[in-house]
Design a protein around this motif. Structure first.
Motif: not given
Length: 122
Positions: A90-111
């Motif tokens: 949907v042409d939101r590359p900054v949102w995509a990158a931010a979402f992916a980064a936050v999800a990665l950090v969140n999942t890493a901490l939870a794991t």
């Protein structure tokens, strides 16, 4: 690494918000992906529904099927990855990158916290 209780609660709250955001991104992508209104509605409902069903079956805290941690991480990667790609779609590359980064950090901490708890209980 065992997270302090306030950080664990905050991270779990963030995980829930990320899950909701993933469903919203998939619905947005579905709506934006077609010209025909019926197809838009179908994709806007089906994309998040499929993600929610897969998540509920395998990745949710009370998942129907207990899978090893690697399986849970795979489902999270698929759903969060699909959401990031949906945001790109949907042409939101900054949102995509931010979402992916936050999800990665969140999942890493939870794991890391989950693994520390498993070693402590063993």
């Amino acid at each position: 690494m065992k997270l302090p209780a306030p950080l664990r609660v905050g991270n779990e709250g963030l995980a829930f918000l990320l899950e909701l955001a993933a469903l919203a991104a998939l619905a947005w992508w579905g709506w934006d992906s077609a010209e025909n209104v019926a197809l838009r509605l179908l994709l806007a409902v089906a994309a998040p529904a499929v993600a929610a069903v897969v998540w509920g079956l395998f990745a949710a805290p009370k998942a129907r099927f207990r899978v090893p941690l690697a399986g849970v991480l795979l489902v999270k990667a698929l759903v969060f990855g699909a959401a990031a790609l949906a945001l790109l779609g949907v042409d939101r590359p900054v949102w995509a990158a931010a979402f992916a980064a936050v999800a990665l950090v969140n999942t890493a901490l939870a794991t890391a916290d989950r693994r520390a708890a498993m070693h402590r209980d063993a």
